[in-house]
Design an enzyme around this catalytic site. Sequence first.
Site, PDB file in Angstrom:
ATOM      1  N   ARG A  69      20.376 -27.751 -23.168  1.00 43.23           N
ATOM      2  CA  ARG A  69      20.163 -28.210 -21.797  1.00 43.23           C
ATOM      3  C   ARG A  69      20.322 -27.056 -20.805  1.00 43.23           C
ATOM      4  NH1 ARG A  69      23.365 -32.445 -21.679  1.00 43.23           N
ATOM      5  NH2 ARG A  69      25.237 -31.308 -21.062  1.00 43.23           N
ATOM      6  N   TYR A 114      23.398  -8.229 -16.816  1.00 41.39           N
ATOM      7  CA  TYR A 114      23.850  -6.864 -16.546  1.00 41.39           C
ATOM      8  C   TYR A 114      22.714  -6.120 -15.844  1.00 41.39           C
ATOM      9  CZ  TYR A 114      26.403  -2.508 -17.241  1.00 41.39           C
ATOM     10  OH  TYR A 114      27.061  -1.326 -17.031  1.00 41.39           O
ATOM     11  N   LYS A 186      31.242  -6.120 -16.443  1.00 45.34           N
ATOM     12  CA  LYS A 186      31.723  -5.321 -17.576  1.00 45.34           C
ATOM     13  C   LYS A 186      32.688  -6.132 -18.436  1.00 45.34           C
ATOM     14  CE  LYS A 186      29.941  -1.125 -17.511  1.00 45.34           C
ATOM     15  NZ  LYS A 186      29.348  -0.450 -18.673  1.00 45.34           N
ATOM     16  N   ASP A 258      32.139   3.085 -12.497  1.00 47.76           N
ATOM     17  CA  ASP A 258      31.267   3.367 -11.352  1.00 47.76           C
ATOM     18  C   ASP A 258      31.994   3.954 -10.146  1.00 47.76           C
ATOM     19  OD1 ASP A 258      29.117   2.651 -12.817  1.00 47.76           O
ATOM     20  OD2 ASP A 258      28.763   0.732 -11.847  1.00 47.76           O
ATOM     21  N   ASP A 281      31.238   5.694 -17.703  1.00 42.25           N
ATOM     22  CA  ASP A 281      30.196   6.595 -17.224  1.00 42.25           C
ATOM     23  C   ASP A 281      30.368   7.999 -17.803  1.00 42.25           C
ATOM     24  OD1 ASP A 281      29.120   4.627 -15.213  1.00 42.25           O
ATOM     25  OD2 ASP A 281      31.160   4.845 -14.475  1.00 42.25           O
ATOM     26  N   ALA A 314      22.550  18.416 -15.783  1.00 42.00           N
ATOM     27  CA  ALA A 314      23.982  18.638 -16.037  1.00 42.00           C
ATOM     28  C   ALA A 314      24.860  17.940 -15.018  1.00 42.00           C
ATOM     29  CB  ALA A 314      24.272  20.140 -16.043  1.00 42.00           C
TER      30      ALA A 314
END
Length: 607
Positions: A69, A114, A186, A258, A281, A314
């Site tokens: 459902r 996400y 997360k 983040d 990260d 970099a």
Amino acid sequence: MADNQPDKRRKRGRLSTSGPLECSLKGTVLMNHAYFNKGSAFTKQERRDFELSGLLPPGVQTLEQQVQRAYEQYSSRPDDLAKNTFLTSMKEQNEVLYFKLLQDHLEEMFSVVYTPTEGDAIENYSRLFRRPAGVFLNIGDVDRVSHDLSLWGTPDDIDYIVVTDGEEILGIGDQGCGGILISVAKLALTTLCAGIHPNRVLPVVLDCGTDNETLLNDPLYLGLRQKRVRGKEYDDFVDTFVNAAREHFPQAYIHFEDFGLDNARRLLEKYRPQIPCFNDDVQGTGCVTLAAIMAGMSVSKQKLSDLRMVVFGAGSAGAGIADQVRDAIAAEQGISKEEAAEQIWLLDKPGLLTTGVDKISSAQRPFIKPKEDWGGKDTSLLGVIQEVKPNVLIGTSTKPKAFTEEIVRAMASHVERPIIMPLSNPTRLHEGVPADLLAWTDGKALVATGSPFKPVKGHWGAGGAEVEIAVAECNNSVVFPGIGLGAVLSRSRRVTDKMLVAATKGVAEMGPALKEGDASAPLLPGVEAVREVSVRVARKVIQAAVEEGVATEEDIPASNEGLDEWVREQMWEPRYRPLKYVPTEGASREARGELRVVGSVQRPDDA
């Protein structure tokens, strides 16, 4: 570690999910508690025991019927953001149903729950706001940080904390207090992918203001309406949070998420030697990329000691990948990190990073090459490839189509199976696409990407028959949940380099290319296998923690089989456990509904 008992009785651990769930809530209070609520799936006996008979229609349904459902309702929503909002509402009502729906349709719904859709939800946080979820700490009330955290439980109640300052969210930048949703998302992934108990987690946002002018000028914005605070005042605020979190939840694992580029690595380096913490990260991207490299090198019959890696771009992601690869080389060969760094070359806007380049960051510094070694040589990407003859090429530059045919053919000219990984997101910023990379290398490139791509078909090799090659996606979700699970179950005092390398090996072992011995299969496992991957990663992390003496949990099984079973037994699953009524007096905090559940309704005495 203690081994399995001779009679092989199951070692359940402190977070065992076996048996009935004790509950002292009744009636509407029970049905408004997302962790306990079963909706139409409450049994007839439970309806009598918990005074629910008059609150529900008489039909008793299964979880599978509820999922059917819910999926129909989900599918009727007009766009992905509406679907994301629907899922958020479901999570606030019934967590088991929410996670079961996601689990059954994971590949379809992953991008909705996400990235990229969660980014849209975060950008519109103040306009979509219905009810708060998580802990909102702001730099204007530093003196309340400890008190506000203390409201979320006792020292034994919280296992996993995700904290953000909202400055660099999912590639969409500064989102201020809306960053709380990345902490919530997360944590949802840790439950979905690794069975972290959803009532034992804590999402946190550190509101330091925002430099996002759109938010500052939005009359509906809910966060601090001021420019971001930086410098010592910012550092003191973060330090106050970390110390308070450790005081109130001394066993909790802290996941930084983040943070801005200038702060992410700096804060990780500050706290990593002191507490069990992780930055996805910086470390997660490095770990999953290293796992793909390990799998690729195994397929091509090479070792890490043979690695020569060029990283194009970099920034924080590129430097984080370089860090993880360097640490793995050092651990495997028993050499210093400085020696291991000699196998890695970083390129950024100025070209190869050497001692002659201005404005080298602290993250880049370990990998810069002596200027005198490159006098008169071409330091462009093509020039570096022709000079150092790498077997691994990583792209984190956000420069689309940077891996040209000339560059890719140069890679393939000196190595039989070049490993080429364009990782920049979103897809339009990829340095190259798999179809081109395979075409230019006669199907020999071992490819992994930062976004999902469909399998590539082509006629390669001497036989000329059509071959289909699957493309691996470097998705952090196959690694960071398992690392957290291992740290939580072992109650590790820290997260060490060896624990991260062990986790990486666990992911590589589960990649289809290595597991099945098929070079045309993906280098990394997909999200559909992520729970089994998390078991393997957690096992490796726990074993490394025990070996290094940082695990504090007692009676951890020693054998692989026993440890896997012990891990699985403590992973929360989206299934309805039988409810057993217990009187409020003498009931546990969990039974009284006092473990803070994201989206649950507070009891009157908690208001």
